[in-house]
Design an enzyme around this catalytic site. Structure first.
Site, PDB file in Angstrom:
ATOM      1  N   CYS A  70       0.843  -1.199   0.000  1.00  0.00           N
ATOM      2  CA  CYS A  70       0.000   0.000   0.000  1.00  0.00           C
ATOM      3  C   CYS A  70       0.879   1.251   0.000  1.00  0.00           C
ATOM      4  O   CYS A  70       1.562   1.523  -0.968  1.00  0.00           O
ATOM      5  CB  CYS A  70      -0.978  -0.039   1.170  1.00  0.00           C
ATOM      6  SG  CYS A  70      -2.350   1.135   1.002  1.00  0.00           S
ATOM      7  N   HIS A  92      -3.430  -5.100   0.149  1.00  0.00           N
ATOM      8  CA  HIS A  92      -2.929  -5.656   1.406  1.00  0.00           C
ATOM      9  C   HIS A  92      -2.981  -7.189   1.375  1.00  0.00           C
ATOM     10  O   HIS A  92      -3.962  -7.789   1.823  1.00  0.00           O
ATOM     11  CB  HIS A  92      -3.751  -5.125   2.581  1.00  0.00           C
ATOM     12  CG  HIS A  92      -3.472  -3.696   2.911  1.00  0.00           C
ATOM     13  ND1 HIS A  92      -2.494  -3.319   3.799  1.00  0.00           N
ATOM     14  CD2 HIS A  92      -4.025  -2.542   2.447  1.00  0.00           C
ATOM     15  CE1 HIS A  92      -2.454  -2.000   3.886  1.00  0.00           C
ATOM     16  NE2 HIS A  92      -3.371  -1.503   3.068  1.00  0.00           N
ATOM     17  N   GLU A 102      -1.674  -9.250   3.253  1.00  0.00           N
ATOM     18  CA  GLU A 102      -1.714  -9.864   4.593  1.00  0.00           C
ATOM     19  C   GLU A 102      -3.137 -10.237   5.008  1.00  0.00           C
ATOM     20  O   GLU A 102      -3.332 -11.029   5.933  1.00  0.00           O
ATOM     21  CB  GLU A 102      -1.071  -8.941   5.629  1.00  0.00           C
ATOM     22  CG  GLU A 102      -1.845  -7.702   6.004  1.00  0.00           C
ATOM     23  CD  GLU A 102      -1.624  -6.520   5.052  1.00  0.00           C
ATOM     24  OE1 GLU A 102      -2.041  -5.396   5.404  1.00  0.00           O
ATOM     25  OE2 GLU A 102      -1.051  -6.724   3.958  1.00  0.00           O
TER      26      GLU A 102
END
Length: 247
Positions: free
Chosen positions: A113, A216, A218
């Site tokens: 990001c 993102h 994750e």
């Protein structure tokens, strides 16, 4: 048993209020969990630019995280600051120092990001300060639905590192940004775009592993997100093994 590579994660910084009456650091737990799941050993990096080289002497990989702030346009010749731009000078000073140091040493780097945007700047690129003012008919890159869900798809550039890692022409991604990469920097290439043309990823083939994604991974909203983290940690593992062999 192969040792886990040491992965440094940059922290966010907040002023007094909320969690503490003093300035404090923060980072979502899923950043650390994702690196651990990929086989890495994550550590947090406080913001002291003078210690960047000391950290890099020990790190096998660097993950520059995102946050609700922007890169100062003076760092990339972006002209007057847009009214929506929010700065965190101390955090950016540290992140640009350690990121440039990692690139000099060819330590694997992953920017997520805002980290992807800073990577572009470190490579000599530029940013769009506010997407709605610069991209006609832009998507809602600040997606209204939860970040744990996809906001749109991205098309991957064939033949890029990202494309090889993911093994598919497109991915579903979450979207939480009002800025984006304009030019990725000399030698860097765009590896993903949104349907409205906004740059969603970049990489530099001149480095061992130099990759940035605007979303993102994750959160693993797409099952291929884990492959990105796995590839990054594996590159860091190889760096650590090479360092150990040379010692």
């Amino acid at each position: 048993m192969t040792a886990r590579p040491l992965i440094g994660l940059t922290l966010d910084a907040e002023q007094p209020g909320g969690y503490s009456k003093l300035p404090w650091y923060a980072l979502r737990q899923n950043y650390f969990d994702a690196i651990t799941a990929a086989g890495g050993l994550p550590i947090a990096l406080p913001h002291d630019a003078a210690l960047a080289d000391d950290y890099l002497d020990r790190l096998d990989g660097l993950l520059v995280t995102g946050g609700a702030f922007d890169v100062d346009p003076t760092l990339y010749g972006g002209g007057p600051r847009h009214e929506t731009v929010v700065l965190k000078e101390g955090r950016t000073a540290f992140e640009i120092a350690i990121l440039r140091g990692a690139l000099r040493r060819d330590i694997p780097v992953l920017g997520i990001c805002g980290g992807e945007q800073l990577l572009a700047v470190a490579l000599g690129g530029t940013l769009i300060q506010h997407i709605p003012d610069s991209v006609p008919d832009a998507l809602a890159h600040e997606q209204p639905n939860p970040r744990t869900e996809p906001g749109h798809e991205v098309a991957l550039t064939p033949g890029t590192l990202l494309s090889r890692i993911v093994g598919a022409p497109a991915m579903a991604v979450n979207s939480a940004h009002h800025q984006a990469v304009d030019r990725p920097g000399e030698g860097a290439i765009v590896n993903a775009r949104a349907p409205d043309g906004v740059v969603e990823g970049l990489e530099h083939p001149g480095y061992r592993f130099c990759l940035g994604v605007q979303w993102h991974p994750e959160y693993t909203v797409d099952p291929r997100d884990q492959a990105i983290l796995d590839a990054f940690v594996e590159a860091a593992r190889q760096t650590g093994q090479g360092r150990a062999a040379a010692a």
